[in-house]
Design an enzyme around this catalytic site. Structure first.
Site, PDB file in Angstrom:
ATOM      1  N   TYR A  90      -2.005  -1.069  10.431  1.00  0.00           N
ATOM      2  CA  TYR A  90      -2.134  -1.385   9.004  1.00  0.00           C
ATOM      3  C   TYR A  90      -0.899  -0.935   8.224  1.00  0.00           C
ATOM      4  O   TYR A  90      -0.326  -1.705   7.446  1.00  0.00           O
ATOM      5  CB  TYR A  90      -3.387  -0.714   8.448  1.00  0.00           C
ATOM      6  N   SER A 112       0.833  -1.201   0.000  1.00  0.00           N
ATOM      7  CA  SER A 112       0.000   0.000   0.000  1.00  0.00           C
ATOM      8  C   SER A 112       0.863   1.244   0.000  1.00  0.00           C
ATOM      9  O   SER A 112       2.029   1.218   0.429  1.00  0.00           O
ATOM     10  CB  SER A 112      -0.899   0.005   1.242  1.00  0.00           C
TER      11      SER A 112
END
Length: 306
Positions: free
Chosen positions: A211, A198
């Site tokens: 995350y 990401s």
């Protein structure tokens, strides 16, 4: 559905167009679903490539396992792989069965075999059995996409529970490790492994500590394992999405009040769609990327990465 929407949903991935003007009709309102959420209840619906992805046989005869395959980027990847000729095993949570069956039906229309094996990626035994069952169903395995993920925002680290931290790492990192480790003995030379990282690995949001940390770990894991497996003829790479409209965002992946501005901070000025990510996975899976190893391919709407 207005003309703009019809144009976006009926074009294919090769159409010449202004990327800053695509999906102009997307204007997500504040909404919320409980984890894991369903694409079927998302407003507006994300573009998974059902009407837009056109295959050209680049993965003919390949045998793929995709996690997080019921919705979002995973679903778009399943559809793209199927239209490129690959048979696919889909992994997802049991609660996501309605989305998974919808995606499986679209993929099967491409004339390939599609198998659904639900389960929880936090469970080591499920991950190991998933690989074994995929090999049995497909008659082998040569393409693995570790895409399943968990993202829940927490404003203050003192409120980030040990349980959530553990769940995020087990879902995003441990499952990738378990599945990769179990898959390697089955992968012949020419096989590929693709992990989903990401933009958060490079630009971590303060509310996504757990995350973002997993995504940085995925980058490093990818580069390390790629070096180990390259001499065996197995390529390992990653895709780093930017802000993409998926059900992850409305299941506490983002604060609801931020959804109407989601993606506006990219140079393209908008969020991405899962259909715009799938071609990156196809490229890394296909022989076209035969000299690409240990790479993180960023698809971020122009947000720079190292």
């Amino acid at each position: 559905m207005n003309d703009r929407t019809r144009n976006d949903r009926t074009r294919d991935q090769y159409a010449f167009s202004d990327p800053s003007k695509l999906y102009a009709e997307f204007d997500p309102a504040q909404q919320h679903q409980s984890e894991p959420g369903l694409d079927a209840k998302l407003t507006p619906k994300p573009d998974l490539g059902e009407d837009t992805y056109r295959g050209s046989g680049r993965l003919q005869g390949r045998r793929a396992l995709v996690t997080g395959a019921d919705s979002g980027i995973g679903a778009a990847t399943v559809i793209a792989f199927a239209r490129e000729g690959a048979d696919v095993v889909m992994s997802y949570l049991p609660d996501e069965e309605p989305d998974a069956q919808s995606v499986a039906a679209v993929a099967q229309d491409a004339g390939v075999r599609v198998f659904t094996i639900p389960g929880d990626l936090r469970d080591h035994d499920y991950c190991r059995e998933l690989v074994d069952r995929a090999v049995d169903a497909l008659g082998g395995l040569d393409l693995v996409v570790n895409n399943g993920g968990k993202q829940v925002y927490v404003e203050n680290i003192t409120h980030l529970s040990d349980e959530q931290f553990d769940d995020t790492f087990k879902t995003n990192v441990y499952a990738m490790f378990w599945i990769t480790k179990a898959a390697i003995p089955h992968l012949p030379p020419g096989s590929t492994i693709i992990n989903t990282t990401s933009i958060q690995a490079y630009e971590p949001s303060p509310i996504l500590v757990d995350y973002a940390s997993t995504k940085a770990t995925i980058n490093t894991f990818t580069k390390a394992v790629a070096q180990q497996l390259a001499p065996k003829g197995i390529r390992v790479n990653a895709v780093a999405p930017g802000p993409v409209w998926t059900v992850l965002q409305v299941t506490d992946g983002q604060p609801p009040e931020k959804l109407d501005r989601f993606g506006e901070n990219t140079p393209l000025g908008r969020m991405g769609q899962p259909a715009e990510l799938a071609p990156a996975f196809v490229f890394l899976a296909s022989a076209e990327s035969s000299y690409v190893v240990g790479e993180t391919l960023s698809v971020t709407g122009g947000k720079p990465t190292p």
